[in-house]
Design an enzyme around this catalytic site. Sequence first.
Site, short mmCIF file in Angstrom:
data_model
loop_
_atom_site.label_atom_id
_atom_site.label_comp_id
_atom_site.label_asym_id
_atom_site.label_seq_id
_atom_site.Cartn_x
_atom_site.Cartn_y
_atom_site.Cartn_z
N THR A 101 9.81 -8.68 -7.91
CA THR A 101 8.85 -9.98 -8.60
C THR A 101 8.08 -9.70 -8.73
OG1 THR A 101 10.43 -11.42 -6.81
CG2 THR A 101 9.12 -12.06 -7.34
N THR A 126 21.29 42.11 -6.96
CA THR A 126 21.97 41.44 -6.06
C THR A 126 21.15 41.30 -4.80
OG1 THR A 126 23.47 42.21 -5.90
CG2 THR A 126 24.26 41.28 -7.41
N SER A 133 15.59 -13.68 -14.90
CA SER A 133 15.62 -13.39 -12.93
C SER A 133 14.43 -12.47 -13.16
CB SER A 133 16.46 -13.48 -12.34
OG SER A 133 15.95 -13.22 -11.29
N THR A 134 14.03 -12.45 -12.33
CA THR A 134 13.10 -10.65 -11.64
C THR A 134 14.88 -9.74 -11.83
OG1 THR A 134 11.47 -11.29 -10.40
CG2 THR A 134 12.63 -8.90 -10.01
N ASN A 135 15.90 -10.41 -10.80
CA ASN A 135 16.91 -9.37 -10.68
C ASN A 135 17.49 -9.21 -11.89
OD1 ASN A 135 16.10 -10.05 -8.33
ND2 ASN A 135 17.42 -11.41 -7.42
N SER A 174 -8.86 35.02 -7.07
CA SER A 174 -9.20 35.30 -5.48
C SER A 174 -10.87 35.41 -5.04
CB SER A 174 -8.29 36.81 -4.76
OG SER A 174 -8.79 36.82 -3.72
N LYS A 231 -7.54 40.02 -8.48
CA LYS A 231 -6.81 40.04 -8.31
C LYS A 231 -6.20 38.34 -8.95
CE LYS A 231 -3.99 39.02 -3.95
NZ LYS A 231 -3.17 37.15 -4.43
#
Length: 477
Positions: free
Chosen positions: A105, A191, A144-146, A322, A328
């Site tokens: 609302t 796998t 309506s808001t709804n 790092s 790194k």
Amino acid sequence: MKPSPNFRIEHDLIGDRELPNAVYYGVHTLRALENFPITGTPIHTYPDLVNALASIKKAAALANHELGLLDAARCQAIVAACDEVLAGQWHEHFVVDVIQGGAGTSTNMNANEVIANRGLELMGHAKGEFRHLHPNEHVNMGQSTNDVYPSALRIAMWHGATRLADELEHLRQAFAAKAEEFRDVLKMGRTQMQDAVPMTLGQELETHAEMLAEDRLRLLEARTLIGELNMGGTAIGTGITAHPDYAACVIRHLREITGLAVVNSSNLIEATQDCGGYVHLSGILKRIATKLSKTCNDLRLLSSGPRAGLGEINLPAVQAGSSIMPGKVNPVIPEVVNQIAYEVIGNDVTVTFAAEGGQLQLNAFEPIIAHSIFKSLRHLGAGCRTLADRCVSGISANEQHMRDAVTRSIGIVTALNPYIGYAHATAVAQAAHASGGSVYDIVLERGLMTREQLDAVLRPEILTRPVPLDLAPKRAA
């Protein structure tokens, strides 16, 4: 109550409140600002939502004027104000928190007040002179808001899903280009984190492109489903206070304004309380996030090292990795996309619980559903773009390293099954594992195949795709 200079007085059912003359929102919005200091994220953070609200208010005004319920002057003022919002103006006055009580609302009233106050100015009146153009009586006529709020959410989500689909395609193309670049680069497939059988790096990357293509199609399907609205249902879907022809009329205007193929539900009571479309869209976003995270896991594994890991591919070095280890470089782009995926998965849990929590003819928890889905759409899109441009497009391959791994691998013995039989292949695999020798050399030593036969069978094009039986060498004695 007498207003101070540069302020005006507005009234609601609770009483009078003073507002700065500079703001376009009104007393209902002011109370919502005080009641819901929750996230610090105003609804204008999501421009699609603001534009969707303006589109609905414009369509409603045109429909009500067409039906003889709203005079031309007020209709023109509302339409002009909405057009300004759609052009990017006044968004900063859509200020209520995205998470709010009241089933949206406060968001609807924020839109009503901004459009009414700007419309008043366009009509030559001051803000707050609502006898000339009222937020509820005129801007919110037949609504309506709804029905406004969920319809606005769905229109906004349509636009968000469209942008995400574009970003998925951008990432798919990045993977597809790399798949073509590395189409003949031989490597080992795995796998359960163990050597399996050979494949090409192109085949590996093409699978990620294909997964993205599939997910994009599922997203576009969900976008269509989210385009079912409940405009004209008003409070609970019965259409009370709306003209009998309003629902069809407003949808026609809304389609023209937005350019979207939205439709009204055939049962507005059901549509007003049903959150299934949100759950479905959020589930698709979770699917995309889950698979995208798996893709990033693979990129991090394949690039692990550079000396003590798999080290098969190199991801672009985009920043130092790092503060203590010189030289790194970390896979920071896949890492950030992983985190986006975790957020999206969590958002889906929120959407699920909020959708389940509705009661009877309305779900009061659509604000948190909206915030969750909007975040997922936005962050996934940004993640796809970042992954494509800052990572995938710059992948390089350590070709010799991968080829050497194939040569050393015991897994290539699988390719020899049709030629030496499963029993001989098993014995060769056990001998290679025990001695550390190569499958190639052991097969030669045992006289199971000639060098010419081995070289023919172990070619990349033989190892990585089905071979017609009439092209296969005869089984060695």
